[in-house]
Design an enzyme around this catalytic site. Structure first.
Site, mmCIF file in Angstrom:
data_model
loop_
_atom_site.group_PDB
_atom_site.id
_atom_site.type_symbol
_atom_site.label_atom_id
_atom_site.label_comp_id
_atom_site.label_asym_id
_atom_site.label_seq_id
_atom_site.Cartn_x
_atom_site.Cartn_y
_atom_site.Cartn_z
ATOM 1 N N HIS A 52 0.856 -1.192 0.000
ATOM 2 C CA HIS A 52 0.000 0.000 0.000
ATOM 3 C C HIS A 52 0.888 1.236 0.000
ATOM 4 O O HIS A 52 1.932 1.259 0.639
ATOM 5 C CB HIS A 52 -0.894 0.021 1.246
ATOM 6 N N ASP A 58 -7.966 -5.140 -0.280
ATOM 7 C CA ASP A 58 -8.455 -6.008 -1.358
ATOM 8 C C ASP A 58 -8.118 -7.476 -1.151
ATOM 9 O O ASP A 58 -8.578 -8.324 -1.920
ATOM 10 C CB ASP A 58 -7.849 -5.537 -2.694
HETATM 11 C C1 SDX Z 1 -6.178 0.064 -3.079
HETATM 12 O O1 SDX Z 1 -4.286 4.538 -2.159
HETATM 13 C C2 SDX Z 1 -5.240 3.940 -1.566
HETATM 14 O O2 SDX Z 1 -5.640 4.276 -0.479
HETATM 15 C C3 SDX Z 1 -5.842 2.779 -2.324
HETATM 16 C C4 SDX Z 1 -6.868 1.958 -1.558
HETATM 17 C C5 SDX Z 1 -8.119 2.753 -1.313
HETATM 18 O O3 SDX Z 1 -8.826 2.449 -0.338
HETATM 19 O O4 SDX Z 1 -8.443 3.646 -2.138
HETATM 20 O O5 SDX Z 1 -6.327 1.549 -0.328
HETATM 21 C C6 SDX Z 1 -7.308 0.720 -2.342
HETATM 22 O O6 SDX Z 1 -5.964 0.387 -4.216
HETATM 23 C C7 SDX Z 1 -5.307 -0.934 -2.349
HETATM 24 C C8 SDX Z 1 -4.089 -1.440 -3.230
HETATM 25 C C9 SDX Z 1 -4.599 -2.536 -4.170
HETATM 26 N N1 SDX Z 1 -3.530 -2.890 -5.118
HETATM 27 C C10 SDX Z 1 -2.896 -4.080 -5.051
HETATM 28 O O7 SDX Z 1 -3.071 -4.915 -4.175
HETATM 29 C C11 SDX Z 1 -1.896 -4.302 -6.185
HETATM 30 C C12 SDX Z 1 -0.573 -4.858 -5.630
HETATM 31 N N2 SDX Z 1 0.051 -3.771 -4.851
HETATM 32 C C13 SDX Z 1 1.006 -2.980 -5.535
HETATM 33 O O8 SDX Z 1 0.984 -2.868 -6.894
HETATM 34 C C14 SDX Z 1 1.510 -1.770 -4.756
HETATM 35 O O9 SDX Z 1 1.794 -2.188 -3.496
HETATM 36 C C15 SDX Z 1 0.608 -0.542 -4.696
HETATM 37 C C16 SDX Z 1 0.148 -0.121 -6.046
HETATM 38 C C17 SDX Z 1 -0.572 -0.793 -3.832
HETATM 39 C C18 SDX Z 1 1.423 0.574 -4.060
HETATM 40 O O10 SDX Z 1 2.400 0.906 -4.966
HETATM 41 P P1 SDX Z 1 3.582 1.958 -4.597
HETATM 42 O O11 SDX Z 1 3.279 2.683 -3.359
HETATM 43 O O12 SDX Z 1 3.869 2.734 -5.834
HETATM 44 O O13 SDX Z 1 4.775 1.038 -4.204
HETATM 45 P P2 SDX Z 1 5.805 0.457 -5.244
HETATM 46 O O14 SDX Z 1 5.109 -0.156 -6.407
HETATM 47 O O15 SDX Z 1 6.845 1.489 -5.484
HETATM 48 O O16 SDX Z 1 6.412 -0.745 -4.369
HETATM 49 C C19 SDX Z 1 7.484 -0.536 -3.435
HETATM 50 C C20 SDX Z 1 8.309 -1.791 -3.507
HETATM 51 C C21 SDX Z 1 8.761 -2.101 -4.936
HETATM 52 O O17 SDX Z 1 9.935 -2.873 -4.832
HETATM 53 P P3 SDX Z 1 11.398 -2.085 -4.979
HETATM 54 O O18 SDX Z 1 11.354 -1.334 -6.293
HETATM 55 O O19 SDX Z 1 11.488 -1.149 -3.780
HETATM 56 O O20 SDX Z 1 12.434 -3.183 -4.941
HETATM 57 O O21 SDX Z 1 7.525 -2.921 -3.106
HETATM 58 C C22 SDX Z 1 7.353 -3.800 -4.206
HETATM 59 C C23 SDX Z 1 7.698 -3.019 -5.464
HETATM 60 O O22 SDX Z 1 8.174 -3.880 -6.496
HETATM 61 N N3 SDX Z 1 5.956 -4.212 -4.210
HETATM 62 C C24 SDX Z 1 5.532 -5.459 -4.413
HETATM 63 C C25 SDX Z 1 4.147 -5.405 -4.247
HETATM 64 N N4 SDX Z 1 3.772 -4.160 -3.971
HETATM 65 C C26 SDX Z 1 4.902 -3.420 -3.940
HETATM 66 N N5 SDX Z 1 6.203 -6.580 -4.717
HETATM 67 C C27 SDX Z 1 5.426 -7.688 -4.855
HETATM 68 N N6 SDX Z 1 4.078 -7.738 -4.723
HETATM 69 C C28 SDX Z 1 3.417 -6.619 -4.410
HETATM 70 N N7 SDX Z 1 2.083 -6.630 -4.265
#
Ligand code: SDX
Length: 393
Positions: free
Chosen positions: A271, A328
């Site tokens: 998140h 989710d």
């Molecule tokens: C919602 O914003 C909100 O409040 C949203 C929400 C709401 O109520 O409106 O809470 C609802 O959208 C919840 C999120 C649902 N999405 C998912 O579950 C999709 C999987 N999650 C990710 O794609 C990610 O965690 C996000 C999109 C939720 C957040 O993305 P960020 O903040 O841009 O973080 P990032 O992608 O930069 O990740 C940071 C690190 C990265 O690794 P490094 O580059 O530091 O090595 O964490 C890793 C990412 O690769 N990472 C994951 C991961 N999520 C982040 N690695 C594996 N699996 C994952 N799910």
């Protein structure tokens, strides 16, 4: 940094506005709507009470609630000409595309929403959206089943009416199970607002140009559809099904999620703000056990979800990046137990988030915020002279 512009892709460190609606503390896993904790509201309130709280700032008195509920009841019917637009969709149209289109189409049916010469009847548009979205949302499901759509039954409360429109058939008597309606009420409350997430920021940005409420909400629905945002709840169940079909090998998927080249993410994890447990995920995880137990549903993907969660929370990669289950991760398991199909999960998120979008749009307008217009760092070619087509290589 060039001159006075600071690049902040994804607005990770940018405060876009000031708001008194929702407070969340990502480190402590705290979420409050207008100062009330999500734990209290999910346990004690109805979804319409929470909608009222978010939009008008206070929990309603008995009279205010009765008036609000009655207002909504008088607007649950959708203009029959909207059905003609709806009938044009293919049977396999994704419900998110359908509701985004039909919500935008509502601006055509209520021209005072964009005709600046007419009085601004925002409150009526708010009531129409809250009242009609559930009706519109169920149409897609009924069409996908080849069943006739249901009209709202205003003798029922908001959640029971939705379930009635989803599952009633002309051939049988359909009684809403109070346990199912209660579970839906809790889920909608947990999704009702979440400060400046992607879809809410979209609603604010579109509304900041003075576009009408329906169009702004329609844009929010589009943003929510994305698999990184609300679309994740559908992706989670599909991921859990894949893991089940793959013999339940959760470690294989954890390893894939850690491999940047795999292009695979563990949906329902991570998140932008919560760097601790998402408080909603905690409540939903417990509700999943309660609801499935009460309904006598044994869903093997719940065990897979719990094993996946446990393995990830013990894994260095996830611990280091503070990746926890988000809202989710477990919600789809409950929706499925309630009989709601996977492609309707994000629609459920939209129905829940609607009051939050409305409240945030209204706050932006009341605060007379300027039109949103970020800058950029230009990286394209420097000035070039035009070359006639015959002279181009
Ligand atoms: C919602 O914003 C909100 O409040 C949203 C929400 C709401 O109520 O409106 O809470 C609802 O959208 C919840 C999120 C649902 N999405 C998912 O579950 C999709 C999987 N999650 C990710 O794609 C990610 O965690 C996000 C999109 C939720 C957040 O993305 P960020 O903040 O841009 O973080 P990032 O992608 O930069 O990740 C940071 C690190 C990265 O690794 P490094 O580059 O530091 O090595 O964490 C890793 C990412 O690769 N990472 C994951 C991961 N999520 C982040 N690695 C594996 N699996 C994952 N799910």
């Amino acid at each position: 940094l060039t001159g006075y512009i600071t690049l902040d892709s994804g607005y990770k460190n940018t405060g876009a506005t000031q708001s008194s609606i929702t407070f969340l503390d990502g480190e402590k896993g705290v979420l409050r709507y207008r100062g009330y904790s999500i734990e209290d509201l999910a346990e004690k309130a109805t979804f319409l009470e929470v909608a009222y709280l978010l939009i008008y700032g206070e929990l309603p008195t008995t009279e205010q609630y009765a008036h609000f509920e009655n207002e909504i009841r008088t607007h649950t019917l959708v203009n029959e000409d909207m059905r003609k637009i709806f009938e044009g969709f293919p049977v396999n149209a994704h419900p998110m595309g359908v509701i985004s289109s039909l919500v935008s189409a509502m601006s055509a049916f209520y021209p005072d929403s964009y005709d600046s010469k007419q009085p601004d009847a925002t409150n009526l548009h708010i009531v129409r959206l809250l009242a009609k979205l559930p009706t519109i949302a169920t149409w897609s499901f009924k069409k996908s089943q080849g069943h006739p759509v249901n009209y709202p039954n205003n003798a029922l409360d908001y959640c029971s009416n939705f379930l009635h429109m989803m599952f009633a058939l002309p051939v049988d008597k359909y009684e809403v199970d109070p346990a199912v309606s209660k579970a839906l009420n809790k889920l909608l409350i947990l999704h009702a607002d979440h400060e400046q997430n992607c879809s809410t920021s979209t609603v604010r940005l579109v509304g900041s140009s003075q576009a009408n409420l329906y169009t702004s909400i329609s844009a929010g629905i589009g943003a929510l559809w994305g698999p990184l945002h609300g679309g994740a709840n559908q992706e989670v169940i599909e991921m859990l099904e894949d893991i089940k079909a793959d013999g339940g090998d959760t470690q294989k998927y954890i390893d894939m999620a850690k491999d940047k080249n795999s292009g695979f993410r563990l949906f329902g994890f991570g998140h932008r703000v919560y760097k601790n447990f998402d408080p909603r995920a905690k409540i939903i995880k417990k509700a999943a056990d309660d609801v499935l137990g009460k309904l006598g549903v044994n869903d093997p993907v719940l065990d897979i979800a719990k094993r996946l969660e446990k393995a990830a929370l013990e894994d260095e990669y996830f611990i280091k990046r503070k990746l926890y289950p988000n809202v989710d991760f477990y919600s789809g398991i409950i929706y499925r137990a309630l009989g709601i199909p996977t492609n309707m999960f994000t629609v459920m998120f939209a129905i829940g988030r609607l009051p939050g979008w409305i409240a945030q749009w209204q706050e932006m307008r009341e605060n007379k915020e300027p039109i949103g217009r970020p800058r950029q760092i230009y990286t394209g070619p420097v000035q070039r002279d035009f070359v006639a087509i015959n002279d181009r290589k």
